[in-house]
Design an enzyme around this catalytic site. Structure first.
Site, mmCIF file in Angstrom:
data_model
loop_
_atom_site.group_PDB
_atom_site.id
_atom_site.type_symbol
_atom_site.label_atom_id
_atom_site.label_comp_id
_atom_site.label_asym_id
_atom_site.label_seq_id
_atom_site.Cartn_x
_atom_site.Cartn_y
_atom_site.Cartn_z
ATOM 1 N N GLY A 124 5.780 -2.878 6.466
ATOM 2 C CA GLY A 124 4.923 -4.047 6.406
ATOM 3 C C GLY A 124 3.608 -3.741 5.719
ATOM 4 O O GLY A 124 2.575 -3.572 6.385
ATOM 5 N N TYR A 125 3.638 -3.652 4.398
ATOM 6 C CA TYR A 125 2.437 -3.364 3.624
ATOM 7 C C TYR A 125 1.991 -4.603 2.840
ATOM 8 O O TYR A 125 0.967 -5.190 3.111
ATOM 9 C CB TYR A 125 2.675 -2.202 2.660
ATOM 10 C CG TYR A 125 2.546 -0.825 3.264
ATOM 11 C CD1 TYR A 125 2.598 -0.610 4.632
ATOM 12 C CD2 TYR A 125 2.382 0.295 2.447
ATOM 13 C CE1 TYR A 125 2.488 0.651 5.169
ATOM 14 C CE2 TYR A 125 2.262 1.556 2.977
ATOM 15 C CZ TYR A 125 2.321 1.747 4.337
ATOM 16 O OH TYR A 125 2.206 3.009 4.865
ATOM 17 N N SER A 126 2.767 -4.998 1.824
ATOM 18 C CA SER A 126 2.348 -6.064 0.905
ATOM 19 C C SER A 126 2.184 -7.404 1.619
ATOM 20 O O SER A 126 2.907 -7.724 2.569
ATOM 21 C CB SER A 126 3.376 -6.223 -0.219
ATOM 22 O OG SER A 126 3.404 -5.074 -1.042
ATOM 23 N N GLU A 242 5.858 10.263 -3.434
ATOM 24 C CA GLU A 242 6.413 8.946 -3.741
ATOM 25 C C GLU A 242 6.388 8.702 -5.245
ATOM 26 O O GLU A 242 7.358 8.220 -5.830
ATOM 27 C CB GLU A 242 5.614 7.861 -3.014
ATOM 28 C CG GLU A 242 6.154 6.461 -3.265
ATOM 29 C CD GLU A 242 5.298 5.378 -2.639
ATOM 30 O OE1 GLU A 242 5.801 4.268 -2.456
ATOM 31 O OE2 GLU A 242 4.126 5.654 -2.338
ATOM 32 N N ASN A 367 2.822 -1.317 -12.817
ATOM 33 C CA ASN A 367 2.472 -0.479 -13.960
ATOM 34 C C ASN A 367 1.072 -0.774 -14.484
ATOM 35 O O ASN A 367 0.415 0.109 -15.051
ATOM 36 C CB ASN A 367 3.514 -0.640 -15.071
ATOM 37 C CG ASN A 367 4.800 0.101 -14.752
ATOM 38 O OD1 ASN A 367 5.001 0.552 -13.626
ATOM 39 N ND2 ASN A 367 5.671 0.242 -15.739
ATOM 40 N N GLU A 368 0.613 -2.006 -14.317
ATOM 41 C CA GLU A 368 -0.763 -2.313 -14.715
ATOM 42 C C GLU A 368 -1.758 -1.485 -13.893
ATOM 43 O O GLU A 368 -2.755 -0.975 -14.425
ATOM 44 C CB GLU A 368 -1.051 -3.809 -14.532
ATOM 45 C CG GLU A 368 -0.302 -4.716 -15.506
ATOM 46 C CD GLU A 368 1.129 -5.006 -15.087
ATOM 47 O OE1 GLU A 368 1.831 -5.732 -15.810
ATOM 48 O OE2 GLU A 368 1.550 -4.514 -14.013
#
Length: 383
Positions: A124-126, A242, A367-368
């Protein structure tokens, strides 16, 4: 108990390869979807019986205790043989954090249950408005007596609908002067009235991602891992490993092999323009593999990876996307067909591979964001 680190790298790779090639079910190789635990339970039981569920954990906690060199070999052989990622967030993420930051009681209770998959975890991060910029999270947890009461929303929570527990970052001090402060790391049961899960269907028709709504959900105070308001430090604890595993060349290498076989069967190599674009993709894959080896050697020497490791994730995911675009081109008018396309005796699901490649440039830090890290921390460009 076997001390795997005493074996030579070549001997260890041979042992791991033999077990995977002999024991891993053929029908599970290179799955295009993330399986539910029921689909892979029999494979997990084999790994558990052999003591291979947690290759990076210390042996004292039921792991293999592999050093960095052996760990890279283990994961490389998994990817080479097309072994699907299981329900591994407990092993890969919450387990190591409990080992490093948890109390002895937390270790004794949670670690055996993670290894056996008695507990199956989601992350539960984003949140809406807090994806790559995770420090903006708004889910709050207030301590009431011996329990935290949690309110908020998580999104893109992988396989939440097939999980028994969730580990999450929550804001426990909304008045902290900096947004990275005042965040804590909590564990909670999914089967409670205050948690609602809604699946999100992908373009490929799969239901892998979920929304998780927390409405006065509760968890005991003893499910706080580490110090209150110090969760941000914990969230970054495993960042180097990671990044390098997300940046493994196997993703693009396997796609390139599939592309070559499919394109030859479809006669695409008769087109000189296609041959040129294939050659460019093949060179990109080789160059990326050489870069990956450089970072892997740093880990083998016991060195800490720097911010420049972000190059790996950018390179492999964007190369993977270009390769799947070539697959669709090679399929010609069949490129928009969902499901396997036959080439001889082999079926290739071209569109599924194309869809699978789309989110790779987003997950694990968009990637940004990775380019921003390189610009600021490596090139030292001004804001």
């Amino acid at each position: 108990m076997t001390d795997w680190n005493q074996m030579s790298d070549a001997e260890f790779r041979k042992e791991v390869r033999r077990f995977f090639e002999t024991e891993y079910p053929a029908e599970l190789r290179n799955l295009s979807h993330r399986p539910k635990f029921a689909e892979i339970e029999h494979w997990h039981k084999k790994l558990h019986a052999k003591g291979w569920v947690a290759p990076a954990w210390p042996a004292e906690y039921g792991g293999m205790g592999l050093n960095a060199a052996k760990l890279l070999i283990f994961y490389e052989e998994q990817q080479r043989w097309g072994i699907v990622r299981g329900r591994d967030m407990g092993v890969q993420m919450v387990g190591p954090l409990i080992i490093k930051y948890g109390t002895q009681a937390q270790k004794d209770y949670w670690l055996p249950r993670i290894l056996s998959c008695e507990t199956i975890w989601c992350q539960g991060y984003s949140e809406p408005g807090a994806g790559s910029d995770l420090a903006n999270l708004r889910t709050r947890a207030a301590l009431e007596g011996d329990e935290f009461v949690i309110n908020g929303q998580k999104i893109w929570t992988t396989m939440a609908h097939d999980s028994t527990h969730i580990f999450m970052l929550v804001r426990t001090d909304p008045n902290a002067p900096k947004k990275q402060q005042g965040i804590s790391f909590l564990l909670a049961r999914m089967d409670q009235p205050g948690i609602t899960v809604r699946t999100i269907k992908t373009l490929a028709g799969e239901e892998e991602f979920c929304e998780v709504f927390l409405d006065n959900a509760r968890t005991p105070r003893e499910n706080l891992v580490g110090e209150m308001n110090k969760g941000w430090t914990m969230a970054k604890a495993l960042l180097s490993f990671e990044r390098i595993f997300i940046g493994s060349p196997n993703l693009a290498q396997n796609a390139l092999i599939q592309l070559e076989g499919f394109a030859r069967g479809r006669g695409a190599f008769e087109d000189p323009v296609f041959r040129d674009r294939f050659a460019q993709a093949a060179l990109d894959v080789e160059d990326h593999a050489a870069l990956y080896t450089r970072f892997a050697d740093q880990l083998k020497r016991g060195e800490t990876l720097g911010s420049d490791v972000s190059m790996l994730k950018i390179w492999v995911t964007e190369t993977f996307q270009r390769i799947t675009e070539l697959m669709v081109e090679a399929a010609g008018p069949d490129g928009g067909t969902l499901g396997p396309l036959q080439v001889g005796n082999v079926g290739m699901d071209v569109l599924s591979s194309f869809y699978k490649a789309r989110p790779t440039t987003i997950y694990g830090g968009a990637n940004e964001i990775q380019r921003n890290i390189l610009a600021k921390a490596v090139l030292e460009l001004p804001d």
